[in-house]
Design a protein around this motif. Structure first.
Motif, PDB file in Angstrom:
ATOM      1  N   CYS A   1     -28.801 -67.013 -70.087  1.00  0.00           N
ATOM      2  CA  CYS A   1     -30.089 -67.569 -70.288  1.00  0.00           C
ATOM      3  C   CYS A   1     -31.152 -67.052 -69.259  1.00  0.00           C
ATOM      4  O   CYS A   1     -30.690 -67.451 -68.052  1.00  0.00           O
ATOM      5  N   ASP A   2     -32.202 -66.693 -69.405  1.00  0.00           N
ATOM      6  CA  ASP A   2     -33.257 -66.499 -68.478  1.00  0.00           C
ATOM      7  C   ASP A   2     -33.910 -67.567 -67.824  1.00  0.00           C
ATOM      8  O   ASP A   2     -33.845 -68.672 -68.198  1.00  0.00           O
TER       9      ASP A   2
ATOM     10  N   GLY B   1     -36.421 -70.399 -66.255  1.00  0.00           N
ATOM     11  CA  GLY B   1     -37.741 -71.012 -66.736  1.00  0.00           C
ATOM     12  C   GLY B   1     -38.629 -71.552 -65.751  1.00  0.00           C
ATOM     13  O   GLY B   1     -38.641 -70.850 -64.525  1.00  0.00           O
TER      14      GLY B   1
ATOM     15  N   THR C   1     -34.436 -74.542 -63.019  1.00  0.00           N
ATOM     16  CA  THR C   1     -34.388 -73.549 -64.130  1.00  0.00           C
ATOM     17  C   THR C   1     -34.548 -72.165 -63.754  1.00  0.00           C
ATOM     18  O   THR C   1     -34.448 -71.205 -64.352  1.00  0.00           O
TER      19      THR C   1
ATOM     20  N   HIS D   1     -29.220 -69.609 -66.234  1.00  0.00           N
ATOM     21  CA  HIS D   1     -28.194 -70.433 -66.911  1.00  0.00           C
ATOM     22  C   HIS D   1     -27.072 -69.577 -67.501  1.00  0.00           C
ATOM     23  O   HIS D   1     -27.436 -68.404 -68.228  1.00  0.00           O
TER      24      HIS D   1
ATOM     25  N   ASN E   1     -21.154 -76.152 -71.740  1.00  0.00           N
ATOM     26  CA  ASN E   1     -22.025 -76.036 -70.891  1.00  0.00           C
ATOM     27  C   ASN E   1     -21.711 -76.957 -69.459  1.00  0.00           C
ATOM     28  O   ASN E   1     -21.711 -77.828 -69.322  1.00  0.00           O
TER      29      ASN E   1
ATOM     30  N   GLU F   1     -33.432 -75.401 -77.729  1.00  0.00           N
ATOM     31  CA  GLU F   1     -33.980 -76.041 -76.442  1.00  0.00           C
ATOM     32  C   GLU F   1     -34.382 -74.602 -75.832  1.00  0.00           C
ATOM     33  O   GLU F   1     -35.572 -74.683 -75.404  1.00  0.00           O
ATOM     34  N   TYR F   2     -33.612 -73.561 -75.856  1.00  0.00           N
ATOM     35  CA  TYR F   2     -34.403 -72.171 -75.251  1.00  0.00           C
ATOM     36  C   TYR F   2     -35.238 -71.554 -76.122  1.00  0.00           C
ATOM     37  O   TYR F   2     -36.329 -70.962 -75.224  1.00  0.00           O
ATOM     38  N   ASP F   3     -35.122 -71.792 -77.304  1.00  0.00           N
ATOM     39  CA  ASP F   3     -36.427 -71.280 -78.207  1.00  0.00           C
ATOM     40  C   ASP F   3     -37.650 -72.182 -77.956  1.00  0.00           C
ATOM     41  O   ASP F   3     -38.903 -71.631 -77.868  1.00  0.00           O
TER      42      ASP F   3
ATOM     43  N   ARG G   1     -37.310 -69.036 -73.467  1.00  0.00           N
ATOM     44  CA  ARG G   1     -36.313 -68.564 -72.891  1.00  0.00           C
ATOM     45  C   ARG G   1     -35.432 -67.611 -73.241  1.00  0.00           C
ATOM     46  O   ARG G   1     -34.761 -68.201 -74.173  1.00  0.00           O
ATOM     47  N   SER G   2     -35.303 -66.400 -72.999  1.00  0.00           N
ATOM     48  CA  SER G   2     -34.639 -65.360 -73.643  1.00  0.00           C
ATOM     49  C   SER G   2     -33.201 -65.673 -73.353  1.00  0.00           C
ATOM     50  O   SER G   2     -32.612 -66.377 -72.442  1.00  0.00           O
ATOM     51  N   VAL G   3     -32.338 -65.190 -74.458  1.00  0.00           N
ATOM     52  CA  VAL G   3     -30.895 -65.764 -74.437  1.00  0.00           C
ATOM     53  C   VAL G   3     -30.194 -64.367 -74.857  1.00  0.00           C
ATOM     54  O   VAL G   3     -30.463 -63.945 -75.911  1.00  0.00           O
TER      55      VAL G   3
END
Length: 396
Positions: A34-35, A37, A42, A46, A63, A98-100, A104-106
């Motif tokens: 994950c990119d 934040g 963050t 991650h 996680n 949550e990342y959406d 934040r790109s995944v």
């Protein structure tokens, strides 16, 4: 007759083979990267592990980067290296949501594990998730959400895992330089990190150690291979982007220490020049500055002595932010300046000069914005040392 026997054996072999392959494909394991934040915690990205049960449709994310903001004495435990992180499990949909939300790109890398390796890794994660196993003592550089996954792969694959480090970026970087890459546009956070962490960050990190950063571990997984259980094959069989957001335009904050500290340095230089012309010392500004520096020094000393974080040891920022500066503040507030004050001013000047020498020799890299601050310390300690107590100068 022989031909019929061969056909029977072939059919029998296929009957046996089908359930075996089905069993081998019962789970699919992936690395999620994950990119970064916008918050400081963050800003380094991650990593997590996705486990899909293809027979039941269950889709979980393991996680290792979970912590409790509401834990007692959170700040003190974090600073003291006594904060426990823990392994948590959520559904893939909830994790991605949550990342959406935070844009934040995944990215996903499917691991090309055989049946036994997949089973062992899933069992490893499930065992780690047991209440008695899920907590671990967090270390940002050597035991975090990324390194836990990397080390799990080493446990499962052993010598069969080859990182192919020669395929990765050949440029050697120190731990401090690796951090700077992620917080370059967060200058105050970058400054705080550079002040709090000591000289151990200024050695080159090996490609293996660079994997404490999720983006570097993603790159390492992409170049790794599995050997010894058949033909050599890449560790990652498939890569795809799950969430893709444009990179935010990173701009340096308007109020940043780079220019603010230079403005302070010019102001102190001007005040010193004016004080020299008007035969005034302006000790009030020294009381203020050395009070701040001494307070920072107390924090650094506490981190050096009381923290369990190895990276806070051998921190030579304490040469310019020295706890003893608080004694100087006390001495400067007295109407009658004691002889020890001048001796301490010489000591403080030597400490500041030593910090510059340590920096030049590469024993520790200080934050670039500290250059004007060091000049201020050298200027004021010099000025006070040669003029303090002079009858022709007014202490004001």
């Amino acid at each position: 007759m022989i031909k019929n026997i061969k056909i029977v054996f072939l059919i029998f072999f296929l009957i046996i083979l089908v359930p075996t392959n089905s069993k081998a494909q019962s789970h699919r394991v992936s690395l999620l990267t994950c990119d970064a934040g916008e918050e400081i915690y963050t800003s380094f990205g991650h990593s997590a592990v996705r486990v899909q049960d293809l027979s039941t449709g269950q889709d979980l994310v393991y996680n290792y980067g979970t912590f409790d903001f509401g834990a007692p004495n959170f700040v003190l435990n974090f600073a003291g290296g006594r904060l426990d992180y823990f392994l948590s499990v959520s559904t893939f949909d909830r994790f991605i949501a949550e990342y959406d939300y935070f844009e934040r790109s995944v990215r996903e890398q499917v691991l090309d594990l055989n049946e036994t390796q997949t089973k062992d890794l899933v069992q490893f994660l499930q065992t780690n998730y047991l209440p008695e196993n899920r907590n671990y003592r967090y270390d940002f550089f050597f035991d975090n959400c990324a390194t836990r996954i990397r080390d799990a792969m080493r446990v499962i694959l052993g010598d069969q895992l080859v990182w192919n480090e020669q395929k990765q970026l050949p440029v050697e970087k120190t731990f401090r330089e690796l951090i700077d890459e992620k917080v370059l546009y967060m200058p105050w956070s970058d400054l705080g990190i550079d002040i709090a962490l000591g000289s151990r960050l200024d050695r080159d990190a090996t490609p293996f150690e660079e994997q404490f950063l999720p983006s570097y571990m993603e790159m390492a997984f992409g170049s790794a291979e599995i050997i010894g259980d058949g033909p050599s094959r890449p560790l990652v069989s498939q890569s795809r982007v799950i969430l893709d957001f444009p990179d935010s335009e990173e701009k340096m904050a308007t109020l940043n220490p780079y220019w603010i500290f230079w403005v302070i340095a010019f102001a102190f230089t001007a005040m010193t020049f004016i004080g020299h012309k008007k035969k005034r010392l302006f000790i009030g500004i020294d009381i203020f500055v050395f009070g701040i520096l001494g307070t920072i020094g107390l924090v650094l000393a506490a981190l050096w002595i009381g923290s369990e974080i190895p990276s806070t040891k051998w921190n030579w920022n304490i040469l310019w932010a020295f706890p003893g500066h608080l004694a100087l503040v006390y001495g400067l507030t007295k109407k009658q300046i004691q002889p020890w004050v001048k001796k301490y001013l010489l000591f403080a000047l030597i400490l500041a000069d030593a910090a510059v020498v340590f920096w030049i020799l590469g024993w520790q890299s200080f934050h670039p914005s500290l250059i004007p601050l060091l000049l201020v310390i050298i200027l004021r300690t010099n000025y006070l040392y040669y003029n303090l107590g002079g009858r022709s100068l007014k202490v004001a």
